[in-house]
Motif scaffolding. Structure first.
Motif, PDB file in Angstrom:
ATOM      1  N   GLN A  83       0.834  -1.195   0.000  1.00 12.96           N
ATOM      2  CA  GLN A  83       0.000   0.000   0.000  1.00 12.96           C
ATOM      3  C   GLN A  83       0.873   1.252   0.000  1.00 12.96           C
ATOM      4  N   TYR A  94      -2.523   5.909   2.610  1.00 13.63           N
ATOM      5  CA  TYR A  94      -3.515   5.460   3.571  1.00 13.63           C
ATOM      6  C   TYR A  94      -4.446   6.621   3.843  1.00 13.63           C
ATOM      7  N   GLU A 110      -8.480   4.678   7.977  1.00 13.98           N
ATOM      8  CA  GLU A 110      -7.714   3.470   8.306  1.00 13.98           C
ATOM      9  C   GLU A 110      -6.968   3.596   9.620  1.00 13.98           C
ATOM     10  N   VAL A 170      -6.905  -1.021   0.059  1.00 17.26           N
ATOM     11  CA  VAL A 170      -6.274  -1.585   1.251  1.00 17.26           C
ATOM     12  C   VAL A 170      -5.523  -2.845   0.883  1.00 17.26           C
ATOM     13  N   THR A 194      -0.006  -5.048   4.295  1.00 13.13           N
ATOM     14  CA  THR A 194       0.442  -3.903   5.088  1.00 13.13           C
ATOM     15  C   THR A 194      -0.054  -4.028   6.524  1.00 13.13           C
ATOM     16  N   TYR A 195      -1.284  -4.482   6.682  1.00 10.34           N
ATOM     17  CA  TYR A 195      -1.805  -4.672   8.031  1.00 10.34           C
ATOM     18  C   TYR A 195      -1.049  -5.771   8.759  1.00 10.34           C
ATOM     19  N   LEU A 254       3.244   5.014  10.066  1.00 10.70           N
ATOM     20  CA  LEU A 254       2.244   4.054  10.544  1.00 10.70           C
ATOM     21  C   LEU A 254       2.854   3.099  11.559  1.00 10.70           C
TER      22      LEU A 254
END
Lengths: 772, 772
Positions: free
Chosen positions: A310, A313, A317, A500, A504-505, A540
């Protein structure tokens, strides 16, 4: 008022003390230690000197040339440390990848015919690898068990923990972690690599291992403990740099997590070592790309390039990302708490029953781990492959024997894959790569991820503390990326129109779990950026770490601090304890009896004093002419023992040695006073003195430290603590309040210029500023 | 032996001292300073406290809730610092880009008709911008001249340099750097941004600027100097993070280059501030992408993405890279030396003639710079455009009004470009982007680069030191990348078959020049990686920096150290000077007369003592019953002045105040003892006392620091220096050798556990460990 004679003696002392290597402000206080050693489980803690200006003075006397040589040796050893650690990391990685690759290839080829036979083979290979690891550790190198980071932290805080930096520990660590990681246990090879780097550095710093006849005389330059510790700091950074291919992260890890005394001069050398590691690893990987290293090549070093992840953002998010931070803090704190209890139980009950129990335990855990990682995917229904997308370059199912995302395992059709096997029945590096992978939305089902999370979390908790080398980084990344991906899946379903990426999460989840467990901040952030090679995610990652560390801190201490406490490694923290504010210096030494020496001591008296207590430093008190007493310095047990053993300084008269004959009174080779590295040094019981010897005298003036730091008796303990901790001291004298002030030193008094005119100073070469 | 009464008094002192804000170990020693102040050119140096545990104790007494509030305020202020610095950076960048963009657009449109008219317009616009900058600085904010980093370094080392952190300095810095950078001078905006961040942090830390009625009471929480300095450290990191969009680089810069006392607790807050800056800048740039910010958008923040640069390097290339390092070291050291001499001359001759000379000087340099940057490309013959390569996306010549590589300037044909104009007649950011650009081999001729190198180097040397805000980063990068590219061109010609990118060599050149001049290491390395967004070049950058720093160190000190020395900012370095080894504590205070106070002092005596000298700290000596004297503590001039001014503590009897009435004796609001931030505090001349007042007495026990650090008179000055420097002290008492040792404090004595059982400790919440 000093008598003239005494004054001369003290001058001598100052001269000589400055020439004794490794002899600054107190040393080796095993005495006060052994009083308390029963509550520690560590066999032996020794103390060493940390600051050593006296030694540097000695260097200076030997001339500029020697200083240049000395600096060159320091850099050369840092270079060797970098090369050594890099090669060790390459060796471990190639071995692990080959064992694991061969294991999976064999298993996959067998399960074409029989899943049961494949299972048996898989369990057996893992068992053999784990058994070899635990056998090496229990029978050959007990100090190689665990991660090693708490021990290194303790060492750099000023403790000597027996055995952690020996050659055999190094060997045990390298081969042990090959076995334990190759054997598929839920642990990583990163912590052990830090320990490996520290061992290599320590061995280089002491000029090799004399026990194994690998020592070299010309390498034995480092006589001061400070230099050795500096090199070990370099080794730690090299270990992290090698483990994650993260040179900057390695430097910051050494700075933030490991060392206790940091000097900016050291930073550059540490960075140099890390860079060397990066070059070595890069070269080796380039060499392996051509296929010379077997299965190693595509796997191996953990670099999970998420640069196709990603890019941007949105503000919506941030909420799910904050949730990831909270989950990380909670699960991390729980992880610390559970491992603490289990390790506590292991240390106090299970592992007291001997090596056999340790071996059985590790083997049992290996079998369970193998059974779960093989068995659970069998229970899982396969999914049909998604529409092929040739642009992404991801094949489904992956070709046999290759690394990739979609694993065909126990599936009915060819075009199907088993999502649980993709992460569970795989090497950890590949599993993480799959979890981090972009453009693979809907690859994993929530059910599989949840199953994996619960099982792997449990396995990681149970596995840590067995008698094998075990790191916590990779398991932490596995756990974190699993729930991170779960949150990512939820976000994909909830905000349908966002761009999304679940990968990345997963990355943020990994950062949050490590933050919640280890409580590192800047170094962890940089390591995560370096392993994913994606600077854009930095804010992040910081956000997530900030939250997870804060949440974790609300429950307990960091992982390494807890483990260190459990192992009896009492770290002197940088901040004084709260209750010290209301204490005075004399209160902490109220129950001590101060045992002091006179300047000229009878040998018999010295022996009886040394036998009667275990103190490691003694005040020396002299009587001046008018009968008053005066504290003239500190003498160390270890130096007294050298004097008693060699006997050359014994004299018949109870009078000070002739002040005119100062140079004659130095009968010792000063290298005798160097603290031995690996052995525990001589003890008073080892020294045999005849009755004639006992009737003689020793003049302590040449060997005492004439001005240890002192504090008034009613000084706040907070201030005393700061003095002790910041300067890295061993002994502080508590003395009565002074009756007068001779002078007052302020900032201006200490701004001594090299020369008068500031302009002309500049025109000189100031190359001295660059000497390390 | 303490008399009982004295003892009570001391207990009172301990209690009270702990409640006086900003009052630890000595403070405000202008006395010994002013003795030497003539050799300094800084108007006023004040001293402040750095460590302040007493204050934290006060917090603790106010309860946990207050501590929580305090921590929250610290983080909130860090957040505000980040946001403020980020916005300031965005504002400066947008303004500079718009001024410069508009200037070049106008000039290019005019030169379509007349080159002479274009030249006049170009010179005039630059002149107006530079004039506004130098006018603001000379008439409004003299402290805003120069880079500001040496001053901040001095401030964080414990000095107070008058005016550097005022609101007017902030305004002058922001608008001054817009003028000077927009006006095309050979200087950068990065150093000023660091100063800007520090100013914002300082203003926030003191709750706004009271002079301009911008203060807010609820922000005035920080009473201790330590907290203010911590926030300024955050501000510095924020400045670097904003200047280079390099959050990690900012943290490391603050750590390596700026601060003198670093605590790991601070690191996380500094990192947080940097991350906030990154988010603010990123958001602003996203907003500007839609074209709302005029010319800003493609230019602006220096991020030179070299990710399409050279991926790999061969061993043959290491030699030319090492050559770049050597050149960088030599040119950097020469740069330091030249700027040192020129700045020395300016300070001592030119700038003493008043503001008018400063303005004329800056305007003259502006005209010369404009003339050279416009005129030299005119003399250069244009080259035909290379074969168009649509893949690389580089157009030749670039479209008018856009940013790009090939500038058509004074060329005969359409399809031609002027390589000297590409770098010289351009904003610095774009010039660097062009120098770093990949896939543009043969764009520049060696002749142009050499011309540019010589001219720009000269301009940069001459420009630094004029009365405008001036950073050295961007000029350094310009100079370095020019010779780097030259070496790259040579390599391309020499090793014909290598996949060499000249842009990569330009980057290495930039790193080498900055390393050779500023002598930063780790932070510079990380900044270079972050601005080029290319982690793969890290080992090469390190290699180059290692060499250039070593070469530079062989000649002189780093740029900031030299400038600090020139400005009379005497930094206490972390290492003691060499000659201190052979000195004793009493030697440095041999010529001092120690002026001491009795415990109960007559007001008249106190006034005369304060008038008779300029010392800022005085020992307090009391007589105990048997006639012996005893040093009972240290009293500060500033506290005495507060006592004398308020008069509430005056008493008629020369006896100690009633020990039973301890609480009554505290008649002061302790905030009176807080050191004022911007004013110089009260002076003895401002206090008017009646003759009745002069006959009264003051009991000093409640306001003295009962246990300052002491050293024995014959302690080595090296040890004294370490004590002073490491603990951030202001005063040390030099006392005679003790006559006895009351106790001995060792490591074990300081390992006080919160509770007895180590296991049960763990089960408690240890959230205290997380408080900052």
């Amino acid at each position: 008022m000093l008598s003239n004679q005494l004054h001369n003696g003290l001058e001598t002392a100052k001269l000589l003390w400055s020439r004794i290597p490794n002899s600054e402000d107190g040393e080796v206080d095993g005495g006060s230690l052994l009083r308390n050693s029963n509550r520690n489980t560590v066999e032996s803690l020794d103390y060493e000197v940390i600051e050593n200006y006296a030694y540097r003075e000695e260097q200076a006397q030997r001339g500029k040339l020697y200083v240049g040589y000395y600096v060159a040796v320091k850099w050369f050893l840092a270079l060797l440390t970098g090369i050594g650690t890099g090669l060790a990391a390459v060796f471990i990685n190639i071995s692990v990848e080959n064992f694991a690759g061969w294991k999976f290839a064999l298993t996959f080829s067998i399960i074409q015919r029989s899943y049961f036979a494949g299972f048996v083979i898989y369990v057996l290979i893992n068992l053999i690898l784990v058994f070899s690891s635990v056998y090496i550790v229990t029978h050959f190198a007990p100090a190689a068990a665990g991660s090693g980071i708490p021990e290194i932290k303790g060492y750099l805080n000023g403790l000597d923990i027996h055995g952690i930096l020996l050659f055999r520990t190094l060997i045990g660590k390298i081969f042990g972690s090959i076995g334990s990681v190759g054997g598929g246990l839920a642990l990583g090879k990163e912590g052990p690599l830090v320990h490996t780097g520290a061992c290599i550095a320590s061995l280089l710093g002491q000029g090799g291992s004399s026990k194994y006849h690998l020592s070299s005389r010309w390498l034995q330059v480092f006589k001061s403990d400070r230099d050795r510790r500096d090199l070990v700091t370099c080794g730690c950074a090299a270990g992290v740099a090698a483990a994650f291919r993260a040179p900057v992260g390695g430097v910051l890890f050494a700075l933030e997590e490991v060392t206790s005394w940091w000097r900016s001069q050291l930073m550059w050398r540490v960075f140099f070592t890390s860079a060397i590691v990066a070059v070595v690893v890069r070269t080796a990987m380039g060499w392996c790309k051509s296929g010379k290293c077997g299965h190693f090549g595509s796997g191996g070093f953990i670099i999970w390039d998420t640069s196709d992840g990603q890019e941007d953002y949105s503000f919506e998010e941030l909420l799910p990302m904050a949730v990831i931070g909270v989950i990380g803090g909670l699960l991390g704190a729980l992880f610390n708490q559970l491992t603490f209890h289990i390790t506590y139980w292991r240390r106090n009950y299970l592992h007291k029953k001997g090596n056999r129990v340790k071996i059985i335990e590790a083997c049992l855990i290996s079998v369970i781990t193998s059974a779960i990682s093989f068995g659970l995917p069998l229970l899982r229904k396969c999914n049909p492959c998604p529409e092929s997308d040739h642009d992404s370059g991801i094949e489904c199912p992956r070709p046999p024997g290759m690394y990739g995302n979609y694993v065909n395992f126990y599936c009915g059709k060819d075009k199907e894959y088993n999502d649980l096997a993709t992460i569970f029945f795989n090497t950890q590096d590949d599993a993480i790569r799959n979890l981090f992978s972009a453009k693979t939305i809907h690859e994993f089902s929530a059910q599989s991820l949840l199953t994996f999370l619960v099982m792997f979390y449990t396995l990681a908790v149970v596995t840590f503390g067995t008698a094998v080398p075990a790191g916590q980084f990779v398991p932490g990344i596995m756990i974190g990326s699993t729930y991170g991906r779960l949150v990512g899946m939820f976000v994909v379903n909830f905000y349908k129109n966002l761009n999304v990426e679940e990968g990345t999460y997963a990355l943020l989840g990994a950062a949050s779990f490590l933050g919640g467990s280890m409580r590192m901040t800047v170094s962890l952030c940089v390591i995560m950026v370096e392993i994913t090679n994606n600077l854009k995610l930095l804010p992040l990652i910081m956000l997530v770490l900030l939250i997870s560390k804060a949440v974790g801190d609300a429950f307990n201490e960091g992982f390494y601090e807890q483990q260190a406490r459990l192992k009896g490694i009492a770290l002197l923290e940088s901040r004084p304890k709260y209750q010290m504010r209301n204490m005075m210096a004399k209160e902490v030494c109220r129950n001590q009896k101060v045992v002091s020496f006179p300047r000229i001591v009878k040998v018999a008296d010295a022996v009886s004093i040394l036998q009667s207590n275990l103190h490691n430093g003694f005040p020396v008190i002299d009587h001046v002419r008018n009968g008053e007493t005066l504290v003239i310095g500190l003498v160390l047990r270890s130096h007294l023992l050298v004097l008693l053993q060699s006997k050359v300084d014994f004299q018949h008269s109870p009078l000070p040695c002739d002040p005119a004959g100062v140079s004659k009174s130095i009968r010792h080779n000063f290298s005798e006073f160097v603290k031995p590295v690996s052995s525990k040094g001589i003890s008073i019981e080892d020294i045999h003195l005849s009755s004639d010897d006992l009737e003689m005298y020793i003049d302590l003036a040449p060997v005492l430290n004439p001005s240890p730091y002192v504090v008034p008796e009613d000084m706040s303990l907070t201030k005393v603590y700061n003095l002790f901790r910041q300067l890295g001291l061993r002994h502080i004298f508590v003395v009565p309040r002074a009756s007068r002030v001779v002078g007052m030193i302020t900032r201006e008094d200490l701004l001594i210029e090299d020369s008068e005119d500031p302009a002309s100073v500049e025109l000189h070469s100031t190359s001295g500023a660059s000497s390390i």
